[in-house]
Design a protein around this motif. Structure first.
Motif, PDB file in Angstrom:
ATOM      1  N   TYR A  43       0.816  -1.209   0.000  1.00 10.33           N
ATOM      2  CA  TYR A  43       0.000   0.000   0.000  1.00 10.33           C
ATOM      3  C   TYR A  43       0.856   1.269   0.000  1.00 10.33           C
ATOM      4  N   PHE A  44       2.051   1.192   0.577  1.00 11.64           N
ATOM      5  CA  PHE A  44       2.911   2.379   0.690  1.00 11.64           C
ATOM      6  C   PHE A  44       4.116   2.323  -0.252  1.00 11.64           C
ATOM      7  N   TRP A  45       4.202   1.267  -1.070  1.00 12.12           N
ATOM      8  CA  TRP A  45       5.424   1.061  -1.863  1.00 12.12           C
ATOM      9  C   TRP A  45       5.668   2.198  -2.855  1.00 12.12           C
ATOM     10  N   GLU A  46       4.667   2.538  -3.650  1.00 11.69           N
ATOM     11  CA  GLU A  46       4.869   3.538  -4.698  1.00 11.69           C
ATOM     12  C   GLU A  46       5.210   4.909  -4.110  1.00 11.69           C
ATOM     13  N   LEU A  47       4.508   5.295  -3.059  1.00 13.20           N
ATOM     14  CA  LEU A  47       4.785   6.588  -2.420  1.00 13.20           C
ATOM     15  C   LEU A  47       6.217   6.627  -1.878  1.00 13.20           C
ATOM     16  N   THR A  48       6.656   5.535  -1.264  1.00 13.68           N
ATOM     17  CA  THR A  48       8.017   5.469  -0.734  1.00 13.68           C
ATOM     18  C   THR A  48       9.041   5.545  -1.860  1.00 13.68           C
ATOM     19  N   TYR A  49       8.748   4.874  -2.962  1.00 19.87           N
ATOM     20  CA  TYR A  49       9.634   4.887  -4.130  1.00 19.87           C
ATOM     21  C   TYR A  49       9.778   6.308  -4.685  1.00 19.87           C
ATOM     22  N   VAL A  50       8.652   7.000  -4.842  1.00 15.71           N
ATOM     23  CA  VAL A  50       8.677   8.373  -5.356  1.00 15.71           C
ATOM     24  C   VAL A  50       9.436   9.289  -4.398  1.00 15.71           C
ATOM     25  N   ALA A  51       9.203   9.134  -3.086  1.00 18.83           N
ATOM     26  CA  ALA A  51       9.906   9.964  -2.093  1.00 18.83           C
ATOM     27  C   ALA A  51      11.413   9.701  -2.148  1.00 18.83           C
ATOM     28  N   GLY A  52      11.800   8.441  -2.276  1.00 20.81           N
ATOM     29  CA  GLY A  52      13.221   8.114  -2.388  1.00 20.81           C
ATOM     30  C   GLY A  52      13.851   8.743  -3.614  1.00 20.81           C
ATOM     31  N   MET A  53      13.129   8.710  -4.733  1.00 17.51           N
ATOM     32  CA  MET A  53      13.646   9.321  -5.968  1.00 17.51           C
ATOM     33  C   MET A  53      13.759  10.837  -5.825  1.00 17.51           C
TER      34      MET A  53
END
Length: 355
Positions: free
Chosen positions: A227-237
């Motif tokens: 559920y939080f994977w994409e948001l975390t990925y975008v924040a990391g980028m």
């Protein structure tokens, strides 16, 4: 049967898809027509208006609070409250946060269609939580200046709340707090010197962004994190590429006084490193159909190129020549990408013909 209400871009995609299926005899004319009549292009985007209205309301509310605070009568009242114990303010903030979170969750159950007003309630709860943690830290402050612990506590609190409430908004604040903890903790460990293990702040956050992106790839496919994977990925980028951009401008200098004394051309290799990283993410995104990687790669590659242009060539280069070279470069990239796309789209058809 009620028709599916979609925007124009989605409608064009579905029309093209149905036409492709009909052309290759995957659908007959009657089925294709039936599918086309199952959706319609929506009119005015009320959802977007609601989102922007909530944002403007929060912004105006912040301005209103700020204007209220500078009022003489209010300032006098605040002075009278100055002696209020920090623990009381912390408890009151915590109670307000709990109330707002409860109200937000209740509204989500009763009024699930009111997405943005519900999120605004959660948003206010997040700020009250931050106030609670901050004043709790002041209560137990021993003068060490190790306030990065408060950010770490925020990460844990926001992480638990986000998980329990399934809220991406709260998870975003957990990621912001995580970055704040990293920055302040590395500063505290060096007694707020310019460098940590030889790295200034932009270089440190390049490492931090890489670690966060790497963690996302390791955790991809994990059900509990999905559920939080994409948001975390975008924040990391964002952490990674914003830090690379700053690094391409300031290099690994910790002091602005020192940076002002050097020539910007001496930092060209940081710009090359940043562009290479963006290019690698772009190629990775194209090869593995990773939209986040692809879009960050191309966006920041352009940002890096324009940054270097304004730093080095704006005053001394023919503008027509520079933009012609830039246009040719991206045209060649586009041709190469088009060729790869054509090969990939033809392969399934060739395999089908051979079968």
């Amino acid at each position: 049967m009620a028709k599916l209400n979609i925007d124009r871009q989605e409608s064009e995609f579905l029309n093209n898809t149905i036409a492709h299926w009909q052309k290759h005899n995957l659908l007959d004319a009657a089925q294709a027509e039936k599918l086309r009549h199952s959706y319609e292009v929506k009119g005015f985007d009320w959802m977007r208006l609601a989102k922007y209205s909530i944002w403007v309301a929060l912004f105006c509310g912040a301005i209103a609070i700020g204007s209220l605070i500078v009022d003489d009568a209010v300032l006098s009242w605040i002075k009278n409250l100055y002696d209020t114990p920090d623990i009381i303010i912390s408890v009151l903030s915590g109670a307000a946060a709990a109330g707002l979170f409860y109200l937000g969750r209740r509204r989500e159950r009763l009024f699930p269609e009111k997405i943005f007003s519900n999120e605004a309630t959660i948003f206010l709860g997040v700020f009250c939580t931050a106030s609670c943690i901050a004043y709790l830290g002041k209560t137990f402050d021993n003068g060490s200046g190790h306030y990065s612990i408060l950010f770490l506590v925020s990460v844990l609190v926001y992480g638990i709340l986000a998980s329990r409430m399934q809220s991406r908004l709260i998870w975003l604040f957990a990621l912001v707090s995580l970055g704040s903890w990293f920055g302040t903790e590395t500063g505290y460990q060096t007694n707020w010197a310019f460098y940590f293990l030889g790295m200034n702040y932009p270089l440190r956050f390049v490492v931090f962004g890489l670690l966060l992106v790497g963690a996302c790839h390791l955790l991809k496919g994990k059900k509990w994190f999905g559920y939080f994977w994409e948001l975390t990925y975008v924040a990391g980028m964002l952490y990674l590429f914003m830090s690379l951009w700053l690094l391409s401008i300031f290099g690994n200098y910790g002091s602005l006084d020192v940076w002002w004394q050097i020539k910007q051309i001496s930092l060209f290799y940081w710009g090359i490193i940043a562009a290479v990283v963006a290019g690698l993410f772009l190629l990775y995104g194209l090869k593995y159909k990773d939209a986040v990687s692809r879009e960050f790669g191309i966006t920041f590659l352009i940002i890096f190129l324009y940054t270097k242009y304004f730093e080095y060539f704006w005053d001394g280069t023919n503008k027509t020549l520079f933009f012609a070279i830039l246009a040719l470069s991206f045209w060649l990239v586009g041709r190469k990408a088009e060729k790869i796309w054509n090969i990939n789209t033809k392969e399934p058809q060739v395999a089908e013909d051979n079968a």
